[in-house]
Scaffold this active site. Structure first.
Site, PDB file in Angstrom:
ATOM      1  N   SER A  76      -4.370   7.589  -8.493  1.00 50.26           N
ATOM      2  CA  SER A  76      -4.901   6.225  -8.025  1.00 50.26           C
ATOM      3  C   SER A  76      -6.617   6.509  -7.564  1.00 50.26           C
ATOM      4  O   SER A  76      -7.361   7.096  -8.272  1.00 50.26           O
ATOM      5  CB  SER A  76      -3.945   5.535  -6.903  1.00 50.26           C
ATOM      6  OG  SER A  76      -4.430   4.097  -6.916  1.00 50.26           O
ATOM      7  N   ASP A 115     -10.110   0.618  -8.665  1.00 51.67           N
ATOM      8  CA  ASP A 115      -9.633   1.956  -8.181  1.00 51.67           C
ATOM      9  C   ASP A 115      -9.446   2.855  -9.657  1.00 51.67           C
ATOM     10  O   ASP A 115      -9.168   2.134 -10.815  1.00 51.67           O
ATOM     11  CB  ASP A 115      -8.896   2.162  -7.049  1.00 51.67           C
ATOM     12  CG  ASP A 115      -7.371   1.891  -7.437  1.00 51.67           C
ATOM     13  OD1 ASP A 115      -7.260   1.102  -8.572  1.00 51.67           O
ATOM     14  OD2 ASP A 115      -6.372   2.272  -6.855  1.00 51.67           O
ATOM     15  N   ASP A 155      -5.302  -0.814  -9.755  1.00 52.80           N
ATOM     16  CA  ASP A 155      -4.334  -1.712  -8.877  1.00 52.80           C
ATOM     17  C   ASP A 155      -4.804  -2.093  -7.802  1.00 52.80           C
ATOM     18  O   ASP A 155      -4.324  -2.691  -6.983  1.00 52.80           O
ATOM     19  CB  ASP A 155      -2.915  -1.179  -8.737  1.00 52.80           C
ATOM     20  CG  ASP A 155      -2.972   0.170  -8.072  1.00 52.80           C
ATOM     21  OD1 ASP A 155      -4.112   0.809  -7.624  1.00 52.80           O
ATOM     22  OD2 ASP A 155      -1.757   1.031  -7.611  1.00 52.80           O
ATOM     23  N   GLU A 175      -3.393  -5.812   0.854  1.00 57.26           N
ATOM     24  CA  GLU A 175      -3.642  -4.943   1.924  1.00 57.26           C
ATOM     25  C   GLU A 175      -5.382  -5.102   1.943  1.00 57.26           C
ATOM     26  O   GLU A 175      -5.987  -5.491   0.617  1.00 57.26           O
ATOM     27  CB  GLU A 175      -3.459  -3.443   1.364  1.00 57.26           C
ATOM     28  CG  GLU A 175      -2.039  -3.241   1.674  1.00 57.26           C
ATOM     29  CD  GLU A 175      -1.582  -1.765   1.168  1.00 57.26           C
ATOM     30  OE1 GLU A 175      -1.422  -1.017   2.085  1.00 57.26           O
ATOM     31  OE2 GLU A 175      -1.882  -1.441  -0.004  1.00 57.26           O
ATOM     32  N   ALA A 176      -5.902  -4.593   3.239  1.00 55.69           N
ATOM     33  CA  ALA A 176      -7.369  -4.824   2.999  1.00 55.69           C
ATOM     34  C   ALA A 176      -8.271  -4.083   2.095  1.00 55.69           C
ATOM     35  O   ALA A 176      -9.053  -4.381   1.467  1.00 55.69           O
ATOM     36  CB  ALA A 176      -7.936  -4.568   4.452  1.00 55.69           C
ATOM     37  N   ARG A 218      -2.750   6.355  12.319  1.00 55.67           N
ATOM     38  CA  ARG A 218      -1.834   6.431  11.586  1.00 55.67           C
ATOM     39  C   ARG A 218      -1.816   7.775  10.346  1.00 55.67           C
ATOM     40  O   ARG A 218      -2.984   7.842   9.867  1.00 55.67           O
ATOM     41  CB  ARG A 218      -1.134   5.345  10.854  1.00 55.67           C
ATOM     42  CG  ARG A 218      -2.130   4.575   9.876  1.00 55.67           C
ATOM     43  CD  ARG A 218      -1.735   3.517   9.119  1.00 55.67           C
ATOM     44  NE  ARG A 218      -0.734   4.027   8.021  1.00 55.67           N
ATOM     45  CZ  ARG A 218      -1.038   4.404   6.622  1.00 55.67           C
ATOM     46  NH1 ARG A 218      -2.362   4.354   6.369  1.00 55.67           N
ATOM     47  NH2 ARG A 218      -0.346   4.784   5.860  1.00 55.67           N
ATOM     48  N   SER A 242      -1.925   9.273   6.880  1.00 52.03           N
ATOM     49  CA  SER A 242      -1.762   8.930   5.422  1.00 52.03           C
ATOM     50  C   SER A 242      -0.728   9.311   4.663  1.00 52.03           C
ATOM     51  O   SER A 242      -0.327  10.351   5.026  1.00 52.03           O
ATOM     52  CB  SER A 242      -3.278   9.178   4.811  1.00 52.03           C
ATOM     53  OG  SER A 242      -2.906   9.185   3.172  1.00 52.03           O
ATOM     54  N   GLY A 243      -0.479   8.498   3.895  1.00 53.64           N
ATOM     55  CA  GLY A 243       0.892   8.858   3.002  1.00 53.64           C
ATOM     56  C   GLY A 243       0.323   9.157   1.705  1.00 53.64           C
ATOM     57  O   GLY A 243       0.940   9.616   0.701  1.00 53.64           O
TER      58      GLY A 243
HETATM   59  C1  G16 Z   1      -1.735   3.602  -2.056  1.00 53.30           C
HETATM   60  C2  G16 Z   1      -0.495   2.648  -1.801  1.00 53.30           C
HETATM   61  C3  G16 Z   1      -1.225   1.466  -0.848  1.00 53.30           C
HETATM   62  C4  G16 Z   1      -2.035   2.217   0.218  1.00 53.30           C
HETATM   63  C5  G16 Z   1      -2.810   3.351  -0.198  1.00 53.30           C
HETATM   64  C6  G16 Z   1      -3.307   4.102   1.255  1.00 53.30           C
HETATM   65  O1  G16 Z   1      -2.515   3.248  -2.992  1.00 53.30           O
HETATM   66  O2  G16 Z   1      -0.149   2.072  -2.962  1.00 53.30           O
HETATM   67  O3  G16 Z   1      -0.283   0.621  -0.592  1.00 53.30           O
HETATM   68  O4  G16 Z   1      -2.566   1.313   1.130  1.00 53.30           O
HETATM   69  O5  G16 Z   1      -2.379   4.226  -0.877  1.00 53.30           O
HETATM   70  O6  G16 Z   1      -2.234   4.656   1.651  1.00 53.30           O
HETATM   71  P1  G16 Z   1      -2.221   5.681   2.711  1.00 53.30           P
HETATM   72  O7  G16 Z   1      -3.429   4.961   3.765  1.00 53.30           O
HETATM   73  O8  G16 Z   1      -0.824   6.027   3.445  1.00 53.30           O
HETATM   74  O9  G16 Z   1      -2.826   6.992   2.415  1.00 53.30           O
HETATM   75  P2  G16 Z   1      -3.108   3.673  -4.167  1.00 53.30           P
HETATM   76  O10 G16 Z   1      -4.177   2.759  -4.661  1.00 53.30           O
HETATM   77  O11 G16 Z   1      -3.732   5.062  -3.861  1.00 53.30           O
HETATM   78  O12 G16 Z   1      -2.175   4.012  -4.948  1.00 53.30           O
END
Ligand code: G16
Length: 551
Positions: free
Chosen positions: A69, A285, A289, A379-380, A504, A506-507
């Site tokens: 992404s 992006d 999405d 989301e913002a 927080r 990041s995931g």
């Molecule tokens: C993904 C998730 C989103 C999230 C973003 C950032 O987006 O689908 O819901 O807001 O990651 O997440 P984090 O702050 O935990 O890194 P994408 O567009 O990268 O798939």
């Protein structure tokens, strides 16, 4: 349950895809995401897992998307999509993490046997999986590893090729609803474009055309989708695609795309030649999405219209239509946000509608939005969509309007259910949605922007030794660990007028994120950097490498 796991096939294939010893994988905010070069074993194992998930769900088709992404090009990732096009059920995220971390082939097989037993998977059921990838150079090899996983379980795979994440989600739902009364659409890219553009054309029919829209494709897979939809839109909307270099090494998401705009709060330099005063533009992006809009005012000042502004625009429009259709006593519209929502947007929306705050990640927003008859979630960062509950859909289809005005509003609502990709946030569908509202309201970026004034804010990344040491509560608005850090943040925040800040992990990236807002821009920056400094020091950061801006 007589069928057994094909141990021999699994082990032969698994030996071709050994797990790198030193890495611990985690199914995070949006699946597995890290350097593409270390993901081979994960992709193979996800192939096996997707097949098992399908068997568990009686042969329903599961989706798999290979993408990272918004991340830079060397990263890659993979996420699973459940049969209605929604994110993988949370319990299975844990199974995915366990399987990805089994050290050896025998450990992997043992973990699979445990999963089959505990999840009571009937192995005699068929397994069907549809999969796609974005344009990253590491994609083809990772898809090949994934296909080995399908082969190991003799699963039926449908390769959707190189396409956007939202199209993959659309395909999953369309395949699984084919021939039912909930049929979502034709299970092809053509079906997707026909459905979205058909809804859009009905909605803007008779409205004056808007000036052309500049669309930054982030040099990613959205380029292809934008090029295709231009053909379907005809004269109903003119798009000017930029950043379409999908094969230029290093170009993906580089100084362009929705994340660049949102994080740096400026437009991509490459878009500059197309932006004149009053011109609106938007950025997708890397997997299309997310969507962020922006425009230049008459003094050529940049203004960003992010996911919060999209939510405000869209929610107000749907509320008006529901009222005009005479359904306001029956259909309630609600909004879901995260802690990143600008304080002004939350204030604006809560004065008008029910609003919920949930942790980051589309899966959390999506589930919360399902509780509303019409759930608007954004989301913002520009990730979001609108969900119409099955009851709402039925009401819209069966409602007898009493006046021509009610009938028009009802038809608009029905067209919206076509235009909106309800499976997941979808930049192209969201762009058409925004353009619809702008056309109906005769708004330029300026009028849209004036719905409310954003509080100045700043988002900062901090590289720490172990981001997993950071644990949160209250929809990620407060830290519970490391111990004592939240109290120090609270002390700091009190000193800023209108101050708010949270931390927080990041995931999707190996960083901790710090968000801050305040009434004045310099104060928001100052607060963000001071909190980042606290985070850095807390985790034993080295004073020599401490970023200078962490005052
Ligand atoms: C993904 C998730 C989103 C999230 C973003 C950032 O987006 O689908 O819901 O807001 O990651 O997440 P984090 O702050 O935990 O890194 P994408 O567009 O990268 O798939």
């Amino acid at each position: 349950m007589s069928a057994q796991l094909p141990i021999e096939a699994i082990s032969q294939f698994s030996d071709l895809h050994p797990k790198p010893g030193h890495i611990r994988f985690q199914y995070g905010t949006a699946g597995f995401r890290t350097l593409g070069s270390v993901l081979d074993s994960v992709l193979f194992r996800v192939g096996v897992l997707a097949a098992l998930r399908s068997k568990k769900l009686d042969g329903k088709t599961i989706g798999v998307m290979v993408t990272a992404s918004h991340n830079p090009e060397p990263d890659n990732g993979v996420k699973l999509v459940d049969p209605r096009g929604e994110m993988l059920e949370a319990a299975w995220e844990t199974h995915a993490t366990v399987l990805a971390n089994a050290s050896t082939t025998p450990d992997f097989i043992e973990a699979l046997e445990t999963l089959v037993k505990t999840a009571k998977i009937d192995l005699s059921k068929p397994a069907r999986v549809v999969y796609a990838r974005d344009t990253r150079p590491s994609g083809p090899a990772l898809v090949a590893a994934f296909e080995d996983g399908l082969k190991a379980l003799d699963a039926e795979g449908r390769n959707a090729g190189v396409t956007t994440t939202p199209i993959l989600h659309y395909l999953v739902r369309s395949i699984n609803t084919k021939g039912t009364k909930h049929e979502y659409g034709d299970d092809s890219e053509e079906g997707y474009f026909t459905k979205l553009s058909g809804g859009f054309k009905k909605l803007v029919s008779g409205k004056p055309s808007l000036p052309p829209l500049v669309i930054d494709c982030a040099n990613g897979v959205g380029t292809d989708a934008v090029t295709k939809i231009i053909g379907y839109l005809g004269d109903s909307l003119k798009l000017i695609p930029v950043n379409t270099a999908t094969t230029t090494p290093g170009a993906l998401n580089n100084a362009c795309g929705a994340d660049f705009v949102k994080t740096s709060q400026k437009f991509p330099p490459s878009v500059a030649p197309h932006l004149k005063a009053g011109q609106r533009a938007c950025s997708l992006d890397g997997d299309a999405d997310r969507l962020i809009y922006y425009y230049l005012d008459e003094r050529s000042q940049f203004h960003m219209l992010d996911g919060d502004k999209i939510a405000a625009l869209v929610a107000a429009f749907i509320v008006e239509l529901v009222k005009a259709a005479g359904l306001d006593s029956e259909i309630q519209v609600g909004v879901v946000q995260t802690a990143y929502a600008n304080g002004s947007s939350t204030k604006y929306l809560t004065e008008r509608l029910p609003v919920r705050c949930v942790p980051t990640g589309v899966k959390h927003l999506h589930h919360a939005a399902e509780h509303f008859p019409v759930g608007v979630y954004f989301e913002a960062n520009g990730h979001g969509t609108v969900l119409f509950s099955p009851e709402t859909q039925e009401k819209l289809e069966s409602h007898e309007p009493s006046t021509p005005a009610q009938s028009t509003a009802l038809n608009h609502l029905l067209s919206l259910t076509q235009l909106i990709n309800q499976t997941v946030g979808d930049a192209i569908s969201d762009m058409l949605l925004v353009e619809t509202v702008l056309a109906h309201k005769s708004y330029s970026g300026i009028e849209w922007d004036s719905l409310y004034v954003d509080l100045p804010n700043r988002l900062v990344k901090v590289i720490v030794v172990d981001r997993h040491a950071f644990k949160t509560e209250d929809a990620e608005r407060r830290l519970v660990s490391p111990k004592g850090l939240q109290a120090r943040i609270d002390d700091l925040v009190k000193r800023y007028d209108g101050g708010r800040s949270f931390v927080r992990p990041s995931g999707t990236e190996d960083v901790v994120r710090v968000y801050a807002e305040a009434v004045i821009k310099s104060q928001a920056d100052d607060l963000a950097f001071r909190v980042a400094g606290l985070v850095y020091d807390e985790t034993g950061g080295d004073p020599v490498t401490r970023p200078k801006e962490f005052i």
